[in-house]
Every structure is written in structure tokens, then in C-alpha cells.
Enzyme design. Structure first.
Site, PDB file in Angstrom:
ATOM      1  N   HIS A 135      13.455  -8.459   1.818  1.00 44.81           N
ATOM      2  CA  HIS A 135      14.393  -7.363   1.543  1.00 44.81           C
ATOM      3  C   HIS A 135      13.741  -6.069   2.026  1.00 44.81           C
ATOM      4  CE1 HIS A 135      16.490  -4.364  -1.001  1.00 44.81           C
ATOM      5  NE2 HIS A 135      17.432  -5.263  -1.176  1.00 44.81           N
ATOM      6  N   ASP A 212       7.596 -10.220  -4.687  1.00 47.85           N
ATOM      7  CA  ASP A 212       8.874  -9.585  -4.990  1.00 47.85           C
ATOM      8  C   ASP A 212       9.727 -10.624  -5.708  1.00 47.85           C
ATOM      9  OD1 ASP A 212      11.506  -8.817  -4.962  1.00 47.85           O
ATOM     10  OD2 ASP A 212      11.540  -8.174  -2.866  1.00 47.85           O
ATOM     11  N   GLN A 215      14.834 -11.739  -7.045  1.00 46.97           N
ATOM     12  CA  GLN A 215      15.845 -12.803  -7.068  1.00 46.97           C
ATOM     13  C   GLN A 215      15.378 -14.029  -7.854  1.00 46.97           C
ATOM     14  OE1 GLN A 215      18.940 -12.663  -6.054  1.00 46.97           O
ATOM     15  NE2 GLN A 215      18.763 -10.662  -5.073  1.00 46.97           N
ATOM     16  N   LYS A 238      19.275  -7.636 -12.387  1.00 47.64           N
ATOM     17  CA  LYS A 238      19.484  -8.973 -11.809  1.00 47.64           C
ATOM     18  C   LYS A 238      19.141 -10.050 -12.843  1.00 47.64           C
ATOM     19  CE  LYS A 238      18.177  -7.347  -7.195  1.00 47.64           C
ATOM     20  NZ  LYS A 238      19.430  -7.067  -6.526  1.00 47.64           N
ATOM     21  N   CYS A 376      20.525  -5.793   2.971  1.00 48.47           N
ATOM     22  CA  CYS A 376      19.240  -5.078   3.038  1.00 48.47           C
ATOM     23  C   CYS A 376      18.151  -5.996   3.569  1.00 48.47           C
ATOM     24  CB  CYS A 376      18.837  -4.506   1.681  1.00 48.47           C
ATOM     25  SG  CYS A 376      20.023  -3.340   1.025  1.00 48.47           S
TER      26      CYS A 376
END
Ligand code: 7TS
Length: 418
Positions: A135, A212, A215, A238, A376
Site C-alpha cells: 500500500h 503493515d 489488512q 479496519k 492506493c
């Protein structure tokens, strides 16, 4: 029991999706006269009533600034804020609350690492290693700090399925590699990266690891100590919580060594014009009045997750994804973008002759919310030579009937453009 329409390859393990749906007020609304089908969970998931109630209760009865008042409300607000931190700590299994920095979300967390950890440490010629499927939040902060320090950004490839091969990343780990920063799960493709192996390989070479987890954190079960990463970043919105709140896990030893990245109130022990001493962790990284109600909401979202059978929820999400790949895959001219063997609950796709934005607009008319665009992750779009994709991303409150409505709406859109 959840519905079992379609060619399921994964059993749904006694997951009562209708009971879960009743906890989410927004799922009862209509859009353009049709019951909402919300399939944009990768962008932001919806909140259960318990989160909304916790925020309302905080605002109605406890709101005050934290860490500074002797009065009752301030003490209550401080306790609620710190309880949220403790819940987050437990959820990702960090060793100590000092290792949980509360901030705006994944983007802010990665920028903090880039500016506070990487910038003072990187020398010209050093390398920061990322992958091709990141991302922008895990690309641009590294480009910025490379420009500031003379370090080089190195990008590990993905294959035609959208997979990241550990060997390919390891081959790029050299004597100048200082940082490996990679997604746990790709938001554009759904690929689950081999983070366990990547982190282990990096650590054995003395490379600091940044994951990261935007998600992944709500869908994979994250244990930062088992994973062994140095930093893990994620966003509340999220994981069924509010926007504007998220967390950075950082190994205490590293956080201790890092300078603060913003100065102001609440991050100091003592200020005078001859010098300032900083607060202990994690306060050192939390300058200014934070998003207190957001933290309370995130704490409530985690309490909600803690109350669920997350293994059953994850099997349900996996079954939804497989059902979506089956039903969408049967549509003429539809191509799934991202066919990794380990995937999380999302499906990106393109349809011959129909721009993804038109798909998104037509689906919206039918009450079906998906995301369209580059997500993104423009380098991913370049890799697959598409300008954009349509993306359906699932949460445990989605149903097989909703996937069927998605597929019917996509078929409808396709026919409109014949
Ligand atoms: N990293 C990944 C993998 C993401 O999916 C996102 C947001 C971010 C970082 C940034 O998170 P933020 O909370 O700081 O904005 N992804 C998406 C998406 O897929 N659609 O909208 C936002």
C-alpha cells in the site's frame, strides 16, 4: 448456522452469521431502495452496537482530557484510554503496554517509524527493502526517508499470481539492508505474505522488521511475540472500531532508543528553556491530546472480537472468499486479479469492456458497496497492467446470499456494456 449455498470447499463451523449481523445496526439499512450489501470492509469495516454504545457512553458520561486532571472525569477518561491500550496489547500479545503507541492508524505508524527510527539511523548507501505489493502507506514514507538520508529503496518482486516468494526477498537482503517493511496481507490482491519466514530471515541478518498489519489484524490472529517482528502497525477502522485511531506495536528496546517524532504536551516529564526530558514509553510518542473516544471505541471493538469464536469467523470469511471466486469466476470476461495460494477475504477483479468505476457505480445502484480504483497500490496495478480493479472485501458478517447478489449485479453491469 450460516447459509451453505454455492460450491463451498470449506465447512463453516457453526458460525451464526445472522446473530452476528444483528449486532451491526448499519447492516439493517437500505441503499437505493435495496438492502445494503457491504463489501468494502478492506477500506473500513462497520462497527457493532457495542462500539457505538461505548463511544456514546464515554462522550455522555466520562469525557475529559487525560493524564492531567485530578478531577474525577479526567481520571475516568484516563482509565478508559489506558484500558483500551491494555486490550490492544493483549489482542496482539505484546509483552508490555509500553510497546503499544496509540496514534491515528497504520499510515501514521509507518511514518513514525520512518522518521523516528529510520531517519536518524540510515546512512547513504543503506537499503530499505519493501515488496511490490505494498500500500502507498508502506512505500511513500520510505521514499521520503530515503530521499532525506541517501538510502536506497529496494523492491522485491511479486509473481503473476501476486505472490511474494520468500527466496526472492531473501535474495535482496544484503549487507546494507537495514529495514524490511512488508504487508502481512495485501489490500489490493488479498495475498497473505510469508511474514513468519521473512521476519525470521531478516532477524537472522540483523535487519529490523516492520509489518503493515492493516489488512491482517482483524482477520489473521496476530501474535507479535511469536512473529518476532520489531514493529507491527494497524488501524482501528479496519477492525470494527472507529476511524482516526490505530496502534503501533514496537519492541521496547527499539522504542526506548528512538527520539520522539512530535513534541508537545503529554510527552514530557519536564520542560524548561535549558532543555526538556521526555516522558517514559509510550507517552514519549503521544504528543498532544489524543483521540480518546476513538481509543475507547477501539477497546470496545477488541472486546467484541474477544467475545467471538474467531476461528469460526475466519473459516466463514474464507468460505465467503471461495464462494465469491467461484461465482464471480463463472461470469464471462471476468478476471480475478491476485490468485495467490494463501489469500485473505477479498477478491479483486476486472471485467472485459467495463471500467471498474462503472461496475462500482452500477453495483451501488443495487445497494452493493465495493471499492474500485487503484486501492492506493498503483505499482500493483502497473504489474497486472490494469488501471484499476473492482474489489469486494469480506467481513464475518457477510453472507453467501450477499455474494450471490454481488455476482448478479456484476453480471447485470456486464450485460449493460455488451
Ligand atoms: N496498509 C494497508 C495494507 C492498507 O490496506 C491500508 C488502508 C493502509 C496501510 C493505510 O491505512 P490507514 O488506516 O492509515 O488509512 N487500505 C485501504 C483500502 O484498501 N481501501 O481504503 C483504505
Amino acid at each position: 448456522m450460516s447459509e451453505t449455498t454455492g460450491a463451498l470447499r470449506v465447512p463453516t463451523r457453526h458460525f451464526d452469521v445472522e446473530a452476528v449481523r444483528r449486532e451491526f445496526p448499519i447492516l439493517g439499512r437500505s441503499v437505493h431502495g435495496r438492502p445494503l450489501v457491504y463489501l468494502d470492509n478492506g477500506a473500513s469495516s462497520q462497527s457493532p452496537a457495542a462500539v457505538i454504545a461505548a463511544v456514546e457512553d464515554y462522550m455522555s458520561t466520562h469525557h475529559a482530557n487525560i493524564h492531567r486532571g485530578v478531577h474525577t472525569l479526567s481520571q475516568e477518561a484516563t482509565a478508559l484510554y489506558e484500558e483500551a491500550r491494555e486490550r490492544i496489547r493483549r489482542f496482539v500479545n505484546a509483552a508490555s503496554r509500553s510497546e503499544i503507541v496509540l496514534l491515528r492508524g497504520t499510515t501514521e505508524a509507518i511514518n513514525l517509524i520512518a522518521q523516528s527510527y529510520a531517519r536518524p539511523m540510515l546512512r547513504p548507501g543503506d537499503e530499505v527493502l519493501i515488496t511490490h505489493l505494498e500500500h502507498h502507506a508502506n512505500i511513500v514514507p520510505w521514499q521520503m526517508v530515503c530521499a532525506q538520508t541517501g538510502a536506497t529503496l529496494v523492491v522485491a518482486p511479486i509473481d503473476e499470481r501476486g505472490e511474494v516468494h520468500a527466496e526472492a526477498v531473501e535474495a535482496l537482503m544484503g549487507p546494507r539492508t537495514r529495514i524490511l517493511a512488508c504487508a502481512h496481507v495485501s489490500n489490493a490482491l488479498g495475498t497473505v505474505l510469508p511474514v513468519e519466514r521473512l521476519v525470521a530471515s531478516a532477524r537472522s541478518r540483523g535487519i529490523v522488521t516492520v509489518v503493515d498489519g492493516a489488512q491482517a489484524v482483524a482477520h489473521c490472529g496476530v501474535d507479535v511475540r511469536a512473529l518476532g517482528c520489531d514493529f507491527y502497525a494497524f488501524s482501528g477502522h479496519k477492525m470494527y472500531g472507529p476511524t482516526g485511531i490505530g496502534a503501533l506495536y514496537g519492541r521496547e528496546e527499539l522504542l526506548e532508543r528512538m527520539p520522539p517524532w512530535q513534541g508537545g504536551g503529554d510527552m514530557i516529564l519536564r520542560v524548561s528553556f535549558s532543555g526538556t526530558t521526555y516522558a517514559a514509553l509510550p507517552g514519549k510518542f503521544e504528543a498532544g491530546t489524543p483521540n480518546i473516544s476513538g481509543a475507547v471505541g477501539l477497546g470496545a471493538a477488541i472486546a467484541f472480537l474477544d467475545s467471538m469464536d474467531l476461528d469460526a469467523a475466519r473459516s466463514h470469511e474464507e468460505a465467503l472468499r471461495l464462494h465469491a471466486e467461484d461465482t464471480l469466476g463463472a461470469i464471462a470476461g471476468l478476471r480475478v486479479i491476485g490468485t495467490a495460494r494463501r489469500k485473505a477475504g477479498l477478491v479483486s477483479f476486472v471485467v472485459d469492456g467495463v471500467h471498474p468505476h462503472d461496475i462500482g457505480t452500477i453495483l451501488d445502484q443495487e445497494g452493493v458497496a465495493i471499492r474500485t480504483g487503484h486501492h492506493c497500490a498503483m505499482p500493483v496495478m502497473d504489474h497486472f497492467k490494469v488501471p484499476a480493479t473492482a474489489r469486494a472485501s469480506f467481513a464475518f458478517y457477510n453472507t453467501f446470499a450477499e455474494i450471490d447478489r454481488l455476482a448478479a449485479a456484476v453480471e447485470h453491469a456486464r450485460r449493460m456494456f455488451l
